[in-house]
Design an enzyme around this catalytic site. Structure first.
Site, PDB file in Angstrom:
ATOM      1  N   HIS A  31      -5.443  -4.619  -1.295  1.00 29.92           N
ATOM      2  CA  HIS A  31      -5.365  -3.548  -2.297  1.00 29.92           C
ATOM      3  C   HIS A  31      -5.383  -4.069  -3.737  1.00 29.92           C
ATOM      4  CE1 HIS A  31      -4.953   0.166   0.012  1.00 29.92           C
ATOM      5  NE2 HIS A  31      -4.300  -0.550   0.921  1.00 29.92           N
TER       6      HIS A  31
ATOM      7  N   LYS B 222     -12.098  -1.880   1.045  1.00 35.31           N
ATOM      8  CA  LYS B 222     -11.366  -1.046   0.080  1.00 35.31           C
ATOM      9  C   LYS B 222     -12.172  -0.925  -1.212  1.00 35.31           C
ATOM     10  CE  LYS B 222      -7.355  -0.986   2.730  1.00 35.31           C
ATOM     11  NZ  LYS B 222      -6.621  -1.931   3.541  1.00 35.31           N
TER      12      LYS B 222
ATOM     13  N   SER C 111       0.797  -1.226   0.000  1.00 31.56           N
ATOM     14  CA  SER C 111       0.000   0.000   0.000  1.00 31.56           C
ATOM     15  C   SER C 111       0.828   1.275   0.000  1.00 31.56           C
ATOM     16  CB  SER C 111      -0.941  -0.007   1.195  1.00 31.56           C
ATOM     17  OG  SER C 111      -0.195  -0.026   2.386  1.00 31.56           O
TER      18      SER C 111
END
Ligand SMILES: *Cc1c(COP(=O)(O)O)cnc(C)c1O
Length: 397
Positions: A213, A245, A185
């Site tokens: 992610h 996310k 990230s």
């Protein structure tokens, strides 16, 4: 008598003095491309809401409908009285989306890593971890009491060295677990999961990937890193992710074999001992899967905008590191510089937080931008223009 809580204010003051305390910004409304933050109208450029799903009409309608049919709470933990049809349906749909035999949903990604890792390995086992893995993995490993080894970030050659060393001690280890983030990230780089999976196979180690992610971003229709590399499930035994996310809601999950899921829910203490998701959460997650399966344009748009942004930033001469994903760091050096850049951008109406030491190395402070598929072309031009003006004003380019 000495005040037993004196350390609270003392430590906090130290954080303030070293400017490492969190100054919380307040979002007054949805996490949409244009939002209100602390009374300013700004373009959001650092949320994890990659596809704009947190404010998507289909997710919102699903959540409202579930409140009407199922209420606002589940009433219990899942193993007792809080296992609703919505939870079961979500797991069926997720497994289908991931093309896995089975999936299991936890309260959060953090609860997944801290609840499952200590069950997969324990005393007498070895965990081999990428040096830049997420804090929830680090905590999960700490809880496990397994031995730990770290390999250099994203480096399969170093992983092989660690595995070879472990091999010498093999009889003394019951199990070996290799664990890595899928997309990192801070830099937006992708773990070489194909090579890691192959090494795991050669050395008889389990492979666990945390794709928080990568989901909604990588792979066919946003199916994630296992799809991105076209890997078979017997090489990556645990594919972990989160609904917080790109899926735009909240909740952790794993996908893999039926044996993995049966084991995981019977063993993970975070799953067994913590209340299950409220009905609107489960319903919104279900709707997010629906959207990914039927509206392929969001993932395509995300990548189109990402490519255009990176190319413009490189053109200006910004250092955007080695990102391969919609996370684009803008590396400026000292912490002070990153904070100045962030403030300049905010003044122009662009919201992107600085990431500074100790989250990244002292000379690698940065603005971490995250692209969002809901941006218009004009929004993208606005963001690029703001970076150009701020970069020139602060003599960064
Ligand atoms: C965000 C994140 C998590 C935590 O997920 P939550 O569902 O928000 O608790 C875990 N691992 C990685 C790599 C993450 O980026």
């Amino acid at each position: 008598m000495r005040d037993p809580t004196g350390f609270l204010a003392e430590e906090y003051q130290q954080l303030v003095a070293s400017a490492t305390d969190w100054k919380l910004r307040v979002l007054e409304g949805p996490s949409a491309p244009w939002c209100e933050i602390d009374g300013h109208r700004v373009l959001m450029f650092c949320s994890n809401n990659y596809l704009g799903l947190s404010n998507h009409p289909r997710l919102k309608e699903a959540a409202v409908a579930a409140v009407k049919t199922h209420g606002v709470g589940s009433g219990s933990v899942r193993p007792i009285a809080g296992n609703m049809d919505l939870h079961m349906e979500l797991e069926r749909r997720l497994a289908k989306f991931k093309r896995a035999e089975a999936s299991l949903v936890y309260q959060s990604g953090f609860a997944t890593n801290s609840g499952l890792i200590p069950q997969l390995v324990g005393e007498g086992d070895l965990v081999i971890s990428d040096e830049l893995n997420h804090g929830s993995i680090i905590d999960g490993v700490r809880l496990s009491r397994a031995e730990r080894a770290v390999y250099r970030h994203g480096d399969p050659v170093d992983l092989e060295r660690v595995l070879a060393t472990a091999e010498e001690h093999r009889p003394s280890y019951r199990r070996i677990l290799i664990i890595t983030d899928g997309v990192f990230s801070m830099d937006g780089d992708i773990a070489p999961l194909d090579r890691i999976a192959e090494l795991g196979h050669q050395h008889g180690a389990m492979v666990y990937v945390d794709d928080a992610h990568g989901e909604g971003v990588l792979g066919e229709g946003g199916r994630g890193i296992v799809s991105h590399f076209g890997l078979s499930r017997d090489r990556v035994q645990v594919e972990m992710g989160t609904f917080s996310k790109a899926f735009g809601v909240v909740g952790g999950h794993i996908s893999g074999s039926k044996e993995l899921v049966d084991f995981a829910y019977n063993r993970s203490r975070t799953w067994l001992l913590s209340g299950s998701h409220p009905p609107p959460v489960a319903a919104a997650c279900l709707a997010a899967i629906d959207v990914l399966e039927t509206e392929g344009e969001h993932v395509r748009r995300l990548w189109d905008l990402t490519r255009r942004f990176k190319s413009a930033m490189r053109g200006f001469g910004f250092d955007i590191g080695k990102s391969e994903t919609p996370i684009t760091p803008v590396i400026v050096g000292e912490s002070r510089r990153a904070k100045e850049l962030s403030e300049h951008l905010f003044g122009q109406g662009l919201f992107a937080l600085p990431i500074v030491y100790p989250m990244v190395a002292k000379d690698k402070a940065r603005i971490r931008t995250i692209m969002n598929a809901a941006l218009t072309d004009d929004d993208l031009q606005f963001a690029i223009g703001a970076f150009e003006r701020a970069g020139r004003a602060l003599h960064l380019i």
